[in-house]
Each structure stands twice: as structure tokens, then as C-alpha cells.
Design a protein around this motif. Structure first.
Motif, short mmCIF file in Angstrom:
data_model
loop_
_atom_site.label_atom_id
_atom_site.label_comp_id
_atom_site.label_asym_id
_atom_site.label_seq_id
_atom_site.Cartn_x
_atom_site.Cartn_y
_atom_site.Cartn_z
N LEU B 153 0.83 -1.21 0.00
CA LEU B 153 0.00 0.00 0.00
C LEU B 153 0.86 1.26 0.00
N VAL B 154 1.91 1.30 0.84
CA VAL B 154 2.70 2.53 0.88
C VAL B 154 3.57 2.68 -0.37
N ARG B 155 3.93 1.56 -1.00
CA ARG B 155 4.70 1.67 -2.23
C ARG B 155 3.83 2.17 -3.38
N ASP B 156 2.56 1.72 -3.37
CA ASP B 156 1.58 2.28 -4.28
C ASP B 156 2.01 2.20 -5.74
N ARG B 157 2.29 0.99 -6.20
CA ARG B 157 2.70 0.84 -7.59
C ARG B 157 1.56 0.24 -8.41
N PRO B 158 1.54 0.49 -9.70
CA PRO B 158 0.38 0.07 -10.51
C PRO B 158 0.25 -1.43 -10.73
N VAL B 159 1.29 -2.20 -10.40
CA VAL B 159 1.18 -3.65 -10.60
C VAL B 159 1.53 -4.36 -9.31
N LEU B 160 0.73 -5.36 -8.95
CA LEU B 160 1.00 -6.16 -7.76
C LEU B 160 1.18 -7.62 -8.16
N LEU B 161 2.31 -8.20 -7.77
CA LEU B 161 2.57 -9.61 -8.08
C LEU B 161 2.47 -10.40 -6.79
N LEU B 162 1.63 -11.43 -6.79
CA LEU B 162 1.46 -12.25 -5.60
C LEU B 162 1.93 -13.67 -5.92
N ASP B 163 3.01 -14.11 -5.28
CA ASP B 163 3.56 -15.43 -5.58
C ASP B 163 3.18 -16.40 -4.46
N GLU B 164 2.02 -16.99 -4.58
CA GLU B 164 1.47 -17.89 -3.56
C GLU B 164 1.64 -17.34 -2.15
N PRO B 165 1.21 -16.12 -1.91
CA PRO B 165 1.54 -15.50 -0.62
C PRO B 165 0.79 -16.12 0.56
N PHE B 166 -0.30 -16.81 0.28
CA PHE B 166 -1.09 -17.32 1.40
C PHE B 166 -1.08 -18.85 1.46
N LEU B 193 -1.34 -9.83 -10.52
CA LEU B 193 -1.01 -11.16 -11.05
C LEU B 193 -0.87 -12.08 -9.85
N PHE B 194 -1.72 -13.08 -9.77
CA PHE B 194 -1.86 -13.85 -8.55
C PHE B 194 -1.57 -15.33 -8.85
#
Lengths: 562, 254
Positions: B153-166, B193-194
Motif C-alpha cells: 500500500l505505501v509503495r503504491d505501484r500500478p502492478v502487484l505480483l502475488l507469488d502464492e503469498p497465502f 497477477l496472482f
């Protein structure tokens, strides 16, 4: 949005990188070249190469200058020295490794008994104890004027010569080999022990079918390591050898330079010593031995076989004998050291001066050693990260195993080379501090690397992507990420390197003089002038400091794991 | 600060080839802007590699990686307009929650008053208000991933990559986290991208699907199509014989 550090906008990104040609294969390589960690590794390797290369240059120049002199050094005496060097190493290895096999087995058979931890802890002490301190302890116990002679009377045999050398080498290497064998036994999977106990295997078949295969595969490496340590042993032979009949190559080099002043002869001896150690190291790497040893304690795994009463009694006897043998000289060091007039010694200006010199040089050597080691560790890690599965480059090999190969050139050899190189240019005794610091730093390096590399690699494994992602690099990375997670292993490496360099007599024996004296050098001088009580007091001081450092190193290292 | 976010960017891999020395990967695919795209596929099919290529941890042997139309191939990972959350090791173990989030603002932790306010706001958004001073080891696995999301959230970049985070969280906790991601996405509209192994995850928040097989994009489409039983054959084989089975699981939970 924070104006101070805006995230890169898309337009921004595009304008900063206007080129649209596709990235090609060289990309990874170009990034690798800009990694400061690799540059640090190259600088460190260069410094090591300079130290070793300078020594070789000295030898080659001297040899070329007086080729006939060097050739004429091949005489009967030289043959005898080489033969004795090998003979004492073979005997020392046998006497250390064979008993160690059984002591280790006994310790592994009894994973829990009162004092086991203490014994293992005690067995790590010789690794850090300066050779000169151990030699004095052995003299105090077994010597003509020692505690045993006081009981045994006139008929007590002289310890000087082969017997003294063997006792000292076994004192150092029996505990080392025991710990390494115990480590090997620890690799037997618990399931095998469960199975053995379910099948009702007795001690004999269990040894033959479970323990011996593991021990046998560890045996060549351990025996090779001990052999290597014994043919490069200098201090022990210098103090306990006694006379030309019991002299090794290393001591002969020292005598050629310091007493006979026969540089040509020193060249021949040094070349022989290098050839010998090189052959041994080559054989060792073939056998897959780890040339540096380790200060870590093996853990006691749960065992499912219980030993019978006879076996327990035998094992107990074995362990107690080994314990007495290792603890004896240490106790004698303490007892005879306390007998010295410690108050007067502490007041002596020569002692104070030597203590200060030792502390200063030791600190510098440890600092240099840790810096060089860390540079190599970082470069190796960075290179392997940039490589991504391809073939390892020569540079990566150099930062990895290259460090271990400095052990091929013992301190005396490096010292002798530089001694020969510099004696024509300047006053060799004036550069004593530089030589002591650099040579000891490089010699302690393989040990420092072993203490630090696993921690660095593990931290890098956790942090590398995160740092790249968040753009944490350079000074920020050092301050926020690397230092907090690495200061303990760094301190371990530092304490260990300092203990090793504090106790070293090799380089200072060559370069020492009245103006530059370290504690081991002063100790040697006091022994030479038969001030035995002084020597005992100094030995206690030196031993205590080194021990404290290694205990600190162990404690620091263990804190990191928990 | 919620309004400052520009819309998510299109992520495109243009004939990107890459290899670890063995089987080559070849990706030619586009991820729609401001959508959550679930990336699925068997182990070794190249899911994480694809994210690493977008994030800049790996460099393509040929082809281009475009984000918002700009070629980011030459940019360092930190210079790319992406944030990434890994399965583990998202936090520095020796730094407090607050500092770990703060690193998203300044890699040297020189934080302004505005930064601190943003950090506090992000932490309360992910439900960690009051835990600013804790160390990662004093948090649960789910809380640690919440810290990582606060940093996103604080980085606030237009793309979020989630590599099996959960992946290492229990089912209920995982659903909470997915809802948090969906909530954040609703506010910020970044392109997500999840990567996941769990069909339920993809069903729960995925809008688009990309299915990888053997280092290649086997099929793409809307998540609804993939899960209504008419999805590609290879995908149905991957998630199991009956896609009805996974529907049962989904129903039980609601």
C-alpha cells in the motif's frame, strides 16, 4: 502521495529507458559487473595473490641468484629431515586417528551421561590453544622437570625428541579427530538405529554393519587432515624436537634463515615443503576432506541401542583415558602458570609491551581476516546469484575453494619468501608487524570463512529479492540489513581469527626482534634463557586469552542459531 | 492517498524466452489492466518464473517485458512499477513492523512526517494498528503477510505480483487475506497477477485466468468460464476430474 520519494510513474520509466531494443544475454553479466560485492572479492583475491606471489618471487629470485647453493643443499642431512618430517607425521596420524575412532564410538554409544557436554567442549579447546602453550603444558607434565618426573624419579625418560612431538600432536589431533568421527556417526539416520534395536543387534554387529561403514568413509579425510596438520607443524617441533635428529622441514627453514643464514638452503627446504604440502592437499581434496576443521559441537542424537555392562565399562575407561590425556597438559599449564610470580611478570615492561603488541597485531590481523573473508563470501554469493545455474566461472571457484588452498603454503613458507625478498631491500625486522598481521590474517581466513559463510548465505537467501525489490543497496543495505543479521557470525569469525593469530609463533619467529616482540615470541625467548617459571606464567596468560576468545566465538555463534 | 493511485497498467510479455539451463520457458501473454488475473499450472510450469520476469529478478534471453506499454527490460527490480509479495521472507526479521513497511517508502529508512502517516494508515488498513513496534517473530503467519500488504500500500505501484503469498495459511485465514487483497484492489485498481495452487483462491477473487503448462501459456480467459466446467481440457485435468467437487467446497464455505 509523498513527493520526496515518488514511485516511478509509467511515463517516467519510459523516458528514463528510451531504448526499446530487446535485452539480450549479456544483461545478467552486465549487472554482475556492477555488483560491488564482486569487486570486493576481486580485491581480496588480489591481496592474497600478492602476499603469496611475493613470497614465491622471493624464493625464485633467491634460487636464481644462487642456484648452485640451492642445489648443494640436497645432502644427507636434508634427506634425514624430509624422512623425519614424514615419519613423525605418519606416527602422529596413526596415534591420533586410531584411538579417536574408538573414543568417538564410545561417545556416540552413550549419548547422555553426566559430563559428556563438558568433554566435548574440552575437546574443542586444543583447536584454539596456541601450540607453544600446549608444548609448555606437555613439558610441565611429562618433562624431566615435570610433575610425572617428580613422582617417577631419576629413571623418568626425556620427553624431547620424537616422543615429545608425538605426545603434542596427539594432544592436538586426537580431540579433533574424535569430534569429526562423532560428527560422521551423527549422520547415521535415526531409523537405522531404530531398526537395529528392533532386530536385536548387539554391539559387535552394530559396529560392523552400522558404525564402521560410516567411520570408514570418513577415515581417509580425517586421517589426511591430521597428516596435513602434522607435516606443517612448526612450533611443536621447534620446542619439543630437540636437536638435529628430530627436525622437520619447517624448523629447518627457520634455522637456515635465523641461525645459519643460508638463504640458498632455505629456498630448497621451502620448495620441498611446498611440494610436500601440495601433494597432501591434492590427495586430501581427492578424498573429499574438509581441510579447515570446525569449532561446532556435534549434537547428540537419540539412540535406541543400549550398551551392555562390559561394553559400558570399556567405553568409560576409554573416555576417561582420553579425557585425562587431553586435560592433563591443560591442567599442568594452569598449575605451573599459577606457580609463577604473576605479579612481577605483570609489572615487567617487556611483558606489558609484548602484550600490547600482541593485542594490537591480533586485532589488526582479525580485522583484516574478517574483511578479506567477508569479501570472498560476498563475491562468491553474488557470482552464484548472477550465474543462475550455468557453469561456475574461474573467479567463482577462486572465491569458493581458493581460500582453502592458502593452507598449502604454511606461514613459515610465506614468511621465508618475504624474508628473502625483503632482506636485500630493507630491514626485515622493521616490517615484522606487517608480516605478522597479513600472514596471520590470511592463515585464519579459512576458519573465518567457515564461521561466517553459512550465515551470510542464509541471510542473502532471505533478503536478496526483498532488497532488489525495495531498492535497498549500498550503505543502506549494509546498515539496515546485512550488519544486524551478520554481526554475530562476524564476531565469531573475528574472535576465532584473533585467537589463532595471537597464538601464532611461525611468522614472528622469523621476523621477531628485540624491538617487535609478541607474547609467543617473548615466551620462546624466556624458555631459551631457561626462565621456566616466567614462561609458564606467560603461557597461562596467553592460553587464557585465547580460550576466552574461542569461548566467546562459540557463544556468539550459538546465539545466532537459536 | 487513496486517490493518488493511477489505474493499473497493462503487463505484457512479448515472446519472452527464458531458461534455467534445461527446459526453456516461452511466454507470450497480456494481463489486462486493473484486473486480478489468477495464474495457475502444475509445479514447474513456470508460474513463479513468469512473475520473476515481470519483477526483474530474472532477465529474459529474448523478448520484451512491457508494463503500461514501456519496455522495462533494462530496469532494476526496484525501478519497475511493481510490488511483489512472496510466499515467505517478505520481512526483515530484525526490523519492526513499522520499519519493514517504511522500507517501502525509503530504502534507507529516512522517513518524512508524511511517510509516517502513510505507514500508520496502511497498517490500520490491513488491521495491524497497535502492532507497529512488534518484530516479525512476534506475529502470526497471517499477520506477517498483512505487513507485506501494508508495504504494498505505501509503495503504491500500478502492478502487484502475488507469488502464492497465502499458501502456508489455513483455509479461513486464507479467505480473510484474499478478501483483504480484493478490498485493496477495489480501492486502488492496480493490476494483480496472482499465482496460486488453489482453485478456490482463483474462484474467490480471480477475474481473469492464465493457465500455464510446460513453460508455456496453455490457455487464457475469464475465471468464470474456466470454472463453469467448460474450461480448457488441460485445466480441467489439472484441477481434478470433477470441477463439481471444487464447487462443493466453495459452497460449504459460503
Amino acid at each position: 502521495m509523498n513527493p520526496a520519494s515518488p514511485p516511478p510513474r509509467l511515463a517516467d520509466t519510459a523516458s528514463r529507458h528510451p531504448r526499446s531494443d530487446p535485452p539480450h544475454k549479456g544483461e545478467g553479466g552486465r549487472r554482475a559487473a556492477s555488483d560491488p560485492r564482486i569487486a570486493a572479492g576481486i580485491v581480496a583475491l588480489g591481496a592474497i595473490a600478492l602476499l603469496i606471489g611475493g613470497a614465491f618471487a622471493g624464493l625464485i629470485l633467491e634460487g636464481a641468484h644462487d642456484l648452485r647453493g640451492a642445489a648443494s643443499a640436497f645432502d644427507l642431512y636434508l634427506l634425514r629431515v624430509v624422512r623425519f618430517t614424514l615419519w613423525q607425521a605418519v606416527l602422529s596420524t596413526l596415534l591420533s586417528v586410531v584411538p579417536a575412532l574408538f573414543v568417538a564410538r564410545a561417545l556416540s554409544r552413550h549419548p547422555r551421561f553426566f559430563g559428556r557436554g563438558f568433554i566435548l567442549q574440552l575437546f574443542t579447546v586444543p583447536l584454539a590453544l596456541p601450540a607453544i602453550v600446549a608444548a609448555l603444558g606437555i613439558l610441565a607434565l611429562y618433562g624431566r622437570a615435570g610433575y610425572f618426573a617428580a613422582i617417577g624419579g631419576q629413571s623418568w625418560p626425556d620427553i624431547y625428541g620424537l616422543s615429545g612431538i608425538l605426545v603434542a600432536h596427539v594432544f592436538f589431533n586426537l580431540p579433533l579427530a574424535t569430534r569429526l568421527f562423532l560428527e560422521a556417526l551423527g549422520t547415521v539416520p535415526a531409523d537405522q538405529w531404530r531398526l537395529a534395536s528392533q532386530l536385536g543387534m548387539g554391539a559387535r554387529p552394530a559396529f560392523r554393519l552400522i558404525e564402521w561403514p560410516v567411520l570408514r568413509s570418513a577415515l581417509p579425510g580425517i586421517a589426511g587432515l591430521v597428516f596435513m596438520l602434522c607435516i606443517t607443524s612448526f612450533t611443536i617441533v621447534l620446542i619439543l624436537g630437540g636437536g638435529p635428529a628430530a627436525t622437520t622441514l619447517e624448523v629447518a627453514i627457520y634455522q637456515a634463515l635465523r641461525f645459519d643464514f643460508d638463504p640458498a638452503r632455505a629456498v630448497t627446504l621451502t620448495v620441498l615443503q611446498i611440494a610436500l604440502t601440495f601433494a597432501v592437499v591434492l590427495a586430501l581434496t581427492r578424498l573429499g576432506a574438509n581441510v579447515t576443521g570446525d569449532a561446532n559441537l556435534p549434537v547428540a542424537p537419540r539412540r535406541y541401542l543400549s550398551a551392555g555392562t562390559t561394553e559400558t565399562a570399556l567405553n568409560a575407561t576409554l573416555i576417561v583415558l582420553a579425557l585425562l590425556f587431553v586435560a592433563g597438559p591443560m591442567a599442568a599449564t594452569v598449575a605451573s602458570g599459577l606457580g609463577a610470580d604473576l605479579g612481577r611478570l605483570a609489572g615487567e615492561s617487556a611483558v606489558r609491551q609484548a602484550t600490547l603488541t600482541s593485542a594490537g597485531l591480533g586485532l589488526l590481523a582479525a580485522l583484516l581476516s574478517v574483511s578479506v573473508s567477508l569479501s570472498l563470501i560476498m563475491a562468491r554469493r553474488a557470482l552464484s546469484l548472477h550465474r543462475r545455474g550455468g557453469v561456475r566461472s574461474l573467479l567463482e571457484h577462486a572465491t569458493d575453494t581458493g581460500a582453502g588452498f592458502v593452507l598449502v603454503v604454511p606461514p613459515i613458507v610465506v614468511g621465508a619468501g618475504w624474508f628473502l625478498l625483503l632482506r636485500t631491500i630493507s630491514d626485515v625486522f622493521a616490517i615484522a608487524p606487517v608480516m605478522v598481521v597479513t600472514v596471520n590474517a590470511v592463515m585464519a581466513m579459512p576458519f573465518a570463512i567457515r564461521a561466517m559463510r553459512p550465515a551470510y548465505d542464509a541471510a542473502s537467501e532471505r533478503h536478496e529479492k526483498l532488497c532488489a525489490q525495495l531498492g535497498i543497496s549500498g550503505w543502506s543495505r549494509l546498515r539496515l540489513v546485512d550488519w544486524p543479521s551478520l554481526r554475530r557470525p562476524l564476531a565469531t569469525g573475528f574472535a576465532f581469527a584473533m585467537a589463532l593469530s595471537l597464538g601464532d609463533l611461525g611468522v614472528i619467529a622469523l621476523f621477531g626482534s628485540d624491538s617487535v616482540q609478541t607474547l609467543p615470541y617473548l615466551l620462546l625467548a624466556r624458555m631459551g634463557s631457561y626462565r621456566t617459571a616466567d614462561a609458564a606464567g606467560l603461557a597461562l596468560l596467553l592460553g587464557a586469552v585465547c580460550l576466552a576468545l574461542v569461548v566467546a566465538a562459540d557463544w556468539l555463534g550459538r546465539g545466532e542459531k537459536s | 492517498m487513496t486517490s493518488a493511485m493511477e489505474k493499473g497498467a497493462v503487463v505484457r510479455l512479448d515472446k519472452v524466452s527464458f531458461s534455467y539451463g534445461e527446459a526453456p520457458f516461452l511466454f507470450d501473454v497480456e494481463f489486462a489492466a486493473s484486473k486480478i488475473t489468477a495464474i495457475m499450472g502444475a509445479s514447474g510450469s513456470g508460474k513463479s518464473t513468469l512473475l520473476n520476469l515481470v519483477a526483474g529478478f530474472e532477465t529474459p534471453q529474448s523478448g520484451r517485458v512491457l508494463i503500461g506499454g514501456a519496455d522495462v527490460g533494462a530496469s532494476a527490480p526496484s525501478a519497475r512499477p511493481v510490488s511483489m509479495v512472496f510466499q515467505e521472507n517478505n520481512l526483515f526479521a530484525h526490523l519492526s513492523v513499522e520499519k519493514n513497511v517504511g522500507l517501502g517508502r525509503s530504502p534507507s529508512l529516512s522517513l518524512t512526517q508524511t511517510d509516517r502517516a502513510a505507514i500508520a494508515e496502511a497498517l490500520s488498513r490491513v488491521g495491524l494498528a497497535g502492532k507497529e513496534k512488534r518484530l516479525p517473530r512476534e506475529l502470526s503467519g497471517g499477520e506477517r503477510q498483512r505487513v507485506a500488504l501494508a508495504r504494498v500500500l505505501v509503495r503504491d505501484r500500478p502492478v502487484l505480483l502475488l507469488d502464492e503469498p497465502f499458501a502456508s495459511l489455513g483455509p479461513a485465514l486464507r479467505d480473510d487475506m484474499l478478501d483483504l487483497v480484493a478490498g485493496v484492489h477495489a480501492e486502488r485498481a492496480m493490476t494483480v497477477l496472482f499465482v496460486t495452487h488453489q482453485p478456490e483462491d482463483a474462484r474467490r477473487i480471480g477475474e481473469q485466468m492464465v493457465f500455464l503448462d510446460n513453460g508455456r501459456v496453455a490457455s487464457t480467459g475469464s475465471a468464470a468460464d474456466f470454472f463453469d466446467g467448460t474450461g480448457p481440457e488441460a485445466f480441467r485435468r489439472y484441477i481434478g476430474a470433477s470441477s463439481g467437487g471444487s464447487r462443493d467446497i466453495a459452497r460449504k464455505r459460503t
